[in-house]
Design an enzyme around this catalytic site. Structure first.
Site, mmCIF file in Angstrom:
data_model
loop_
_atom_site.group_PDB
_atom_site.id
_atom_site.type_symbol
_atom_site.label_atom_id
_atom_site.label_comp_id
_atom_site.label_asym_id
_atom_site.label_seq_id
_atom_site.Cartn_x
_atom_site.Cartn_y
_atom_site.Cartn_z
ATOM 1 C CE LYS A 119 40.103 69.108 88.952
ATOM 2 N NZ LYS A 119 39.199 69.647 88.708
ATOM 3 C CE LYS A 202 45.678 74.139 91.863
ATOM 4 N NZ LYS A 202 44.600 74.530 90.868
ATOM 5 C CE LYS A 205 37.717 75.961 94.549
ATOM 6 N NZ LYS A 205 36.554 76.260 93.343
HETATM 7 P P1 AMP Z 1 39.217 76.551 90.545
HETATM 8 O O1 AMP Z 1 38.998 76.765 92.082
HETATM 9 O O2 AMP Z 1 40.003 75.627 90.292
HETATM 10 O O3 AMP Z 1 37.996 76.727 89.811
HETATM 11 O O4 AMP Z 1 40.056 78.295 90.302
HETATM 12 C C1 AMP Z 1 39.539 79.415 90.068
HETATM 13 C C2 AMP Z 1 40.491 80.315 89.997
HETATM 14 O O5 AMP Z 1 41.115 80.607 91.071
HETATM 15 C C3 AMP Z 1 41.437 80.178 88.537
HETATM 16 O O6 AMP Z 1 41.545 81.470 88.114
HETATM 17 C C4 AMP Z 1 42.484 79.606 89.540
HETATM 18 O O7 AMP Z 1 43.854 79.751 88.615
HETATM 19 C C5 AMP Z 1 42.758 80.464 90.614
HETATM 20 N N1 AMP Z 1 43.282 79.675 91.771
HETATM 21 C C6 AMP Z 1 43.011 78.553 92.257
HETATM 22 N N2 AMP Z 1 44.000 78.183 93.323
HETATM 23 C C7 AMP Z 1 44.783 78.916 93.310
HETATM 24 C C8 AMP Z 1 46.103 79.119 94.034
HETATM 25 N N3 AMP Z 1 46.479 78.229 95.070
HETATM 26 N N4 AMP Z 1 46.759 80.220 93.813
HETATM 27 C C9 AMP Z 1 46.567 81.314 92.906
HETATM 28 N N5 AMP Z 1 45.312 80.949 91.909
HETATM 29 C C10 AMP Z 1 44.491 79.907 92.252
#
Ligand code: AMP
Ligand code: TRP
Length: 340
Positions: A119, A202, A205
């Site tokens: 990041k 991965k 968003k």
């Molecule tokens: P975040 O959107 O970064 O706050 O992630 C929220 C949750 O979603 C966390 O538990 C991440 O590990 C999970 N997560 C985010 N992106 C992915 C992805 N591409 N595949 C699986 N889990 C994800």
């Protein structure tokens, strides 16, 4: 101070830094719901707004996205009477414990975090101090409740190891088994959903290309189009899941189908082996629309009443504070801070 008893307790969080993706849904949300429904743990789920502002967020967007994530939690099946649903900034104990952890964690530990490196990029001198300290706040989110288990996607494994390191060092420094050594709960075919444009990245968003992800807010046509255009190799699907080992894009689509259907990827392969993409992709899109459509509709229905969402978040925050406040008090006392 009595020796703390660690009740089985789950905490997890999602950042309101944009709309939710299929990765969040499969890697996190569905698993949060499964744990809640199993009834084995007390569950706390939070929208981590303080984490979101470690990078710039437009204030009005941040408010709207916080409500949207709260609505998505409920639409996916989190019941705010059985689980505690809240936004992080309404429970000041998170930030208060995070300060203690800023003084426990070492610079070198933080510098090794891959999410920080990704990041902050090459311009780390311009990154916020909050982005650097992000994992200490995450450790505080978890440990302020003495949470024993944390369901997350694979990308968060390193942060959870750091949480364990912080707990261990705090316990050692202050001579008490005060914080639990939290277990990560990572697994299933969709613990790491990959980008539809690049099977080595991965699904996120924050990816600049909207075609790289399925958003929870996408309509049926958009979902179908994104899967149709998803990058793959030219070969049809093989006979076994093992044979997808070196075909990241193809494997990702099979994993997504398995996640959506709640089956193992091997079981899914039994049904789709030998199919070409012209057959498989429309089928995948159909399953995705069927699974996600009702959730999106429910999310939109809930978002039409922001006052009700705010009420639910306020109620959750009050219940969360009842658990957090005595733990913070004990932690301050251990450190030697006077709080009369
Ligand atoms: P975040 O959107 O970064 O706050 O992630 C929220 C949750 O979603 C966390 O538990 C991440 O590990 C999970 N997560 C985010 N992106 C992915 C992805 N591409 N595949 C699986 N889990 C994800
Ligand atoms: N860092 C997590 C992510 O980006 C979000 C998060 C913040 C979190 N605090 C947490 C996840 C506590 C689990 C537990 O996905």
């Amino acid at each position: 101070m009595a020796e703390p008893q660690f009740t089985p307790r789950v905490l997890s969080g999602i950042q309101p830094s944009g709309g939710l993706t299929l990765g969040n849904y499969l890697g996190a949300l569905t698993r949060f719901v499964d744990i809640q429904d199993a009834g084995t743990h007390e569950c706390l789920y939070c929208v981590v707004d303080l984490h979101a502002i470690t990078v710039w967020q437009d204030p009005a967007d941040l408010t709207a996205q916080t409500r949207e994530i709260a609505a998505a939690f409920m639409a996916a099946g989190i019941d705010p009477t059985r689980s505690i649903l809240f936004n992080q900034s309404q429970v000041p104990e998170h930030a208060q414990l995070a300060w203690l952890f800023n003084c426990v964690a070492r610079m070198g530990w933080m510098r090794r975090m891959t999410q920080w490196k990704d990041k902050a990029g090459k311009n780390s001198e311009e990154a916020s101090l909050g982005l650097f300290a992000y994992p200490a706040l995450m450790a505080a989110d978890i440990l302020i409740y003495h949470a024993t288990h944390v369901p997350v996607g694979e990308d968060q494994r390193q942060h959870l190891e750091l949480t364990r390191d912080i707990a261990t060092k705090f316990n050692h420094d202050f001579g008490r088994e005060f914080f639990p050594i939290t277990e990560p709960v990572i697994g299933g075919p969709a613990a790491r959903v990959m980008s539809l444009r690049d099977g080595t990245k991965k699904m996120s968003k924050s990816d600049p290309s909207d075609m790289s992800r399925i958003n929870l807010s996408d309509d049926a046509d958009t979902i179908a189009q994104k899967f149709r255009k998803a990058r793959t190799d030219p070969d049809p699907l093989p006979q076994t899941y093992d044979a997808l080992k070196d075909r990241p894009e193809a494997r990702n689509l099979v994993d997504i189908l398995a996640g959506l259907q709640g089956k193992s990827p091997e079981a899914v392969m039994g049904e789709v082996a030998g199919q070409g993409w012209g057959q498989f992709k429309p089928y995948l899109a159909e399953v995705a629309v069927e699974t996600m459509g009702p959730i999106t509709a429910e999310m939109n229905r809930l978002m039409a009443d922001p006052g009700e969402i705010d009420r639910i978040l306020g109620d959750g925050a009050a219940r969360a504070r009842e658990i957090a406040a005595p733990i913070l008090k004990d932690a301050y006392e251990l450190v030697g801070l006077i709080r009369s």
